[in-house]
Design a protein around this motif. Structure first.
Motif, mmCIF file in Angstrom:
data_model
loop_
_atom_site.group_PDB
_atom_site.id
_atom_site.type_symbol
_atom_site.label_atom_id
_atom_site.label_comp_id
_atom_site.label_asym_id
_atom_site.label_seq_id
_atom_site.Cartn_x
_atom_site.Cartn_y
_atom_site.Cartn_z
ATOM 1 N N SER A 331 -23.255 10.355 -42.751
ATOM 2 C CA SER A 331 -22.793 9.061 -43.257
ATOM 3 C C SER A 331 -23.194 7.965 -42.290
ATOM 4 N N PHE A 356 -24.608 6.078 -47.413
ATOM 5 C CA PHE A 356 -25.541 5.160 -46.758
ATOM 6 C C PHE A 356 -25.273 3.754 -47.269
ATOM 7 N N SER A 357 -25.074 2.810 -46.342
ATOM 8 C CA SER A 357 -24.840 1.420 -46.709
ATOM 9 C C SER A 357 -25.673 0.489 -45.835
ATOM 10 N N ILE A 371 -35.740 6.440 -49.369
ATOM 11 C CA ILE A 371 -34.389 6.843 -49.805
ATOM 12 C C ILE A 371 -34.482 7.943 -50.847
ATOM 13 N N GLN A 374 -33.432 11.390 -49.868
ATOM 14 C CA GLN A 374 -32.025 11.668 -49.555
ATOM 15 C C GLN A 374 -31.286 12.097 -50.826
ATOM 16 N N LEU A 377 -27.318 12.300 -51.455
ATOM 17 C CA LEU A 377 -26.460 11.122 -51.390
ATOM 18 C C LEU A 377 -25.364 11.165 -52.455
ATOM 19 N N LEU A 380 -24.169 5.201 -52.117
ATOM 20 C CA LEU A 380 -25.293 4.355 -51.742
ATOM 21 C C LEU A 380 -24.946 2.913 -52.060
ATOM 22 N N ASP A 381 -25.009 2.055 -51.024
ATOM 23 C CA ASP A 381 -24.715 0.632 -51.185
ATOM 24 C C ASP A 381 -25.869 -0.185 -50.604
ATOM 25 N N LEU A 382 -26.652 -0.795 -51.496
ATOM 26 C CA LEU A 382 -27.744 -1.686 -51.097
ATOM 27 C C LEU A 382 -27.521 -3.077 -51.691
ATOM 28 N N LEU A 395 -34.013 7.482 -58.754
ATOM 29 C CA LEU A 395 -32.586 7.362 -58.451
ATOM 30 C C LEU A 395 -31.725 8.021 -59.532
ATOM 31 N N LEU A 401 -24.808 11.966 -56.780
ATOM 32 C CA LEU A 401 -24.434 10.571 -56.565
ATOM 33 C C LEU A 401 -23.139 10.239 -57.296
ATOM 34 N N LEU A 404 -22.672 4.055 -56.658
ATOM 35 C CA LEU A 404 -23.924 3.325 -56.503
ATOM 36 C C LEU A 404 -23.656 1.830 -56.622
#
Length: 851
Positions: A331, A356-357, A371, A374, A377, A380-382, A395, A401, A404
């Protein structure tokens, strides 16, 4: 040499330990104490069946469930009976269990282990009783409803305690210093209570501690340097408190530390530069503080790091790429800082991330291709970056996941249908505020795991797919601020768990839909093209707390059925075509905090009954309610998600303004403006002391302004403009200490504008305009009696008067002569050839000279 089997050896020791228990019974007084405890529970809960084996017909209580016995500790004793050693009484499931029921247990002084967790026990920590159990080694009172301070002296008597768990209660007050004298403590959990005050330096006395948890309290002040004395600590959690200043350097002495959580405080300054010396750290969370500087380079030495959370600080600098070299890292949360991502660098991660952020870290271009490696995951925060391009197909293949976040970017195109396959495990999908377009996928209802779906602020068009109502786990749905249309809404299961639905600011038409779950709490339908009367069956939505229907074309009168939804706290019907009068039965909505009926065609009077019963806007209720902020929390070991949904748009101090869902429960508004109301203002409005904004403007209200409005102690905005009000502005308005905006323009008010308090700052003449009888310094109009008295000739001392007169003559004659010469000169008498345009400048020069 043959080694003994350790498993067989332990089994043999255990059997030998229990032999005395099997051959002898417990003391009679201990058996009676246990039976009395069970009897006390049955007296308040006759259905209780959690201790069936506890009965008087069984002579040996050592054979009862949840009871463990051992031989007497005194080796000189000749008694062959066993004594009760441990009581494991968690999960008893007894109703209304009070701490007073525990009294019989405190006679069993041989107890060394007492576990009463998960029983919802209410009341105080039984001080005197616990003090008797001086042999206790293990005490667990967690997950109860205990509401008291920690007794000081009694806990000081428990000098043998090794394990103490008081977490998940309502314990308040300061941590008693006697607690830090329990020198054998290895496990201390006071988390999730309401403890206050500072953390005493005496915490350093607990040098045998392995685990210390004081998270989720109200502790404040600096972290003591003495915390560095706890050199055997493996877990330290002080998160979610109010600790301030820097992280003490002594924390670097905790070489055995494996988990460190100081998140959600007010810690400032930089992260200790040598934090990498804590080589055993696997979990490090410093999130939601005010830490500055960069990510310390020494962190490269944290080879065992499994989780790193630095989110929501003030960290700066470039994100170091060596963070992706930790092989065990699962993390990595860095979002919400001032950190920047180097978009030109290529990343080849050695880790397999679960969380992951990089929220608000300056990512640009397409979603980074690396990404896609990965695939494990789950989070995931983008969001809040400058990402563009379509939603990546790779994705949709992340089968693990759960969460998201891609909101607040510039992503475009349509959503792939694969995103909503039935095999997807997505719980939270947030794609708000992008440039996505097209129709919503018709298979959206196949995503059965979805709990939160946020697609607001895009360019989606067309109807809402009917399949969306099939998502049985859906709790929050936001499709607002798109171009969705149609007059047929999905029919949701009446027993569904959807509690928040926002369809506002689209192009929906037809009648107001009501096909929602019966327990829905927030329904936002404003800013569409709904028409017709308010449906009578709205009343079936019995738990509705927030109803927004503003900016539509709804007509007719307010139906009594709507006023039967007693849980309503926000009712927004602004800017429709409603007619009729305000029904007196509106008083049924006793929980109302925000009522906006502005910009309609409502006539009649403001009913006194309606005002008298709006107790949701009076102080006696506000101190009892828990609020209704719409803030979502999603928690796992590695990440804690907290975010708010759309703001409530209201007319606030002359402007439309959004009230954050974090703080919406703090606002109390009443807006009846822009109608045809015709009556006096009820004096009882002054009882709504929690009001922050009162707007009665643009009506036909008459009579005097009630002095009781001066009792609105929290009001910030008060608008009475454009009515037919007469008489003076009440002097009681000087008591309105929170007032920042006052408008009484376009009335028939007279008299002096009050002076004092905030009224001295209400000095914009426009807010008093067209009241010909008003006066006061605020509008630069003097009141009668304000004119200064004519100056009186002062009597001079007879001895000094001749000298003063002579002095005046001596000074005045030459000054007057010089002024005369200057005026003549300026007038042109000594100018033989003046310019042709000099004449028009003379008046200005003469006037300026006179000034």
């Amino acid at each position: 040499m043959v080694m003994a089997n350790p498993t067989l050896l332990l089994q043999s020791i255990f059997i030998l330990f229990l032999l005395p228990c099997l051959s002898s019974s417990c003391p009679k007084y201990q058996k009676q104490a246990l039976l009395q405890f069970k009897s006390s529970i049955l007296a308040i809960d006759s259905s209780f069946d959690g201790l069936d084996s506890w009965n008087s017909s069984s002579s040996n209580c050592c054979l009862w469930d949840k009871v463990t016995c051992s031989s007497p500790s005194n080796s000189n004793s000749t008694s062959t009976s066993s004594v009760v050693f441990a009581l494991h009484l968690s999960y008893l499931y007894a109703l209304h269990m009070s701490s007073s029921l525990l009294a019989p247990l405190f006679f069993i002084r041989s107890l060394r282990v007492l576990d009463l967790s998960w029983n919802l026990i209410n009341g105080q920590i039984p001080a005197l009783g616990l003090g008797n159990l001086s042999n206790l080694v293990h005490l667990d009172l967690s997950w109860n409803y205990i509401n008291s301070q920690i007794p000081e002296l009694e806990f000081g008597n428990l000098s043998n305690l090794v394990h103490l768990d008081l977490s998940k209660n309502f314990i308040y007050g300061q941590i008693p210093l006697q607690l830090f004298q329990l020198k054998y403590l290895r496990y201390l959990d006071l988390g999730s209570n309401e403890l206050q005050g500072g953390l005493s330096p005496k915490v350093g006395y607990l040098q045998d501690l392995r685990m210390l948890n004081m998270s989720s309290n109200r502790l404040s002040g600096e972290l003591p340097e003495e915390i560095g004395n706890l050199t055997k600590l493996r877990q330290l959690s002080l998160s979610s408190n109010k600790f301030s200043n820097g992280i003490p350097s002594s924390i670097l002495h905790l070489k055995e530390l494996e988990e460190l959580d100081l998140g959600n405080n007010s810690l400032s300054m930089e992260i200790p530069s040598d934090i990498g010396n804590l080589s055993n750290l696997s979990y490090l969370s410093l999130r939601k503080n005010k830490l500055t500087g960069g990510v310390p380079a020494s962190m490269q030495k944290l080879n065992k790091l499994n989780s790193l959370n630095l989110e929501e600080n003030l960290l700066t600098g470039e994100i170091p790429f060596w963070l992706f070299d930790f092989k065990d890292l699962q993390s990595l949360l860095l979002g919400g800082n001032n950190l920047t991502w180097n978009n030109s660098m290529k990343v080849v991660p050695k880790c397999r991330l679960l969380g992951f952020s990089l929220r608000s870290c300056g990512l640009q271009g397409d979603i980074p291709e690396w990404i896609s490696t990965q695939t494990n995951l789950s989070f995931l925060d983008l969001s809040m970056n400058q990402l563009h391009g379509p939603f990546p197909q790779w994705l949709t293949k992340f089968h693990f996941l759960l969460v998201l976040f891609l909101s607040h970017n510039k992503l475009s195109g349509s959503l792939p249908t694969a995103l909503f396959r039935s095999s997807q495990l997505l719980n939270i999908l947030a794609l708000s505020h992008n440039n996505f377009s097209g129709e919503l996928p018709k298979n959206i209802g196949d995503a059965m795991s979805l709990r939160i779906l946020m697609l607001d602020g895009n360019n989606f068009s067309g109807p809402i797919p009917q399949s969306i109502s099939q998502i049985s786990n859906l709790q929050l749905l936001d499709l607002s601020r798109n171009r969705l249309s149609g007059n047929i809404f999905p029919v949701f299961d009446p027993q569904g768990i959807l509690w928040y639905a926002d369809f506002s600011f689209n192009q929906f038409s037809g009648e107001v839909p009501t096909t929602f779950p019966l327990d829905i709490e927030t329904l936002a339908l404003g800013g569409n093209k709904f028409s017709g009367a308010l449906p009578l069956n709205l009343k079936k939505l019995r738990n509705l707390e927030r109803l927004e229907l503003q900016d539509n074309n709804i007509s007719g009168e307010l139906p009594n059925s709507l006023l039967q939804i007693s849980q309503l706290r926000v009712l927004n019907l602004r800017n429709n075509s409603l007619q009729g009068s305000i029904p007196k039965t509106l008083s049924n909505l006793q929980n109302l905090r925000i009522l906006d009926l502005s910009s309609n065609n409502i006539t009649g009077e403001i009913p006194i009954e309606f005002v008298n019963h709006l107790i949701g806007m009076t102080p006696n209720l506000t101190s009892q309610t828990s609020g209704f902020s719409v803030v979502i929390t999603f928690y796992t070991k590695f990440f804690n998600i907290e975010f708010a949904v759309n703001e409530l748009i209201v007319n606030w101090k002359k402007y439309k303004q959004g009230l954050s869902s974090h703080y919406i429960d703090m606002y109390f508004l009443l807006d009846l403006s822009n109608n045809q109301l015709s009556s006096e203002i009820p004096a009882s409005l002054g009882a709504l002391k929690s009001l922050k904004m009162l707007n009665l403007s643009f009506n036909k209200l008459f009579g005097k302004i009630p002095a009781s409005l001066g009792d609105l102690q929290n009001v910030e905005g008060l608008d009475l403009s454009h009515n037919k009000l007469s008489g003076p502005i009440p002097f009681a308005f000087t008591k309105l200490q929170q007032l920042t905006t006052l408008d009484v323009s376009n009335n028939k008010l007279t008299g002096r504008i009050p002076i004092g308090g905030q009224m001295n700052t209400m000095a914009d003449p426009n807010f008093y305009a067209n009241n010909s009888g008003l006066c006061g310094f605020q509008i630069r109009v003097p009141c009668p009696g304000d004119l200064p008295p004519a100056p009186k000739l002062q009597e001079h001392d007879n001895k000094k008067e001749p000298w003063i007169l002579l002095e005046a003559v001596g000074i005045g004659y030459p000054v007057g002569f010089l002024l005369t010469i200057e005026i003549i000169f300026l007038a042109g008498y000594f100018n033989p050839s003046p310019p042709s345009n000099s004449r028009r400048h003379h008046p200005y020069r003469l006037i300026r000279q006179r000034i």
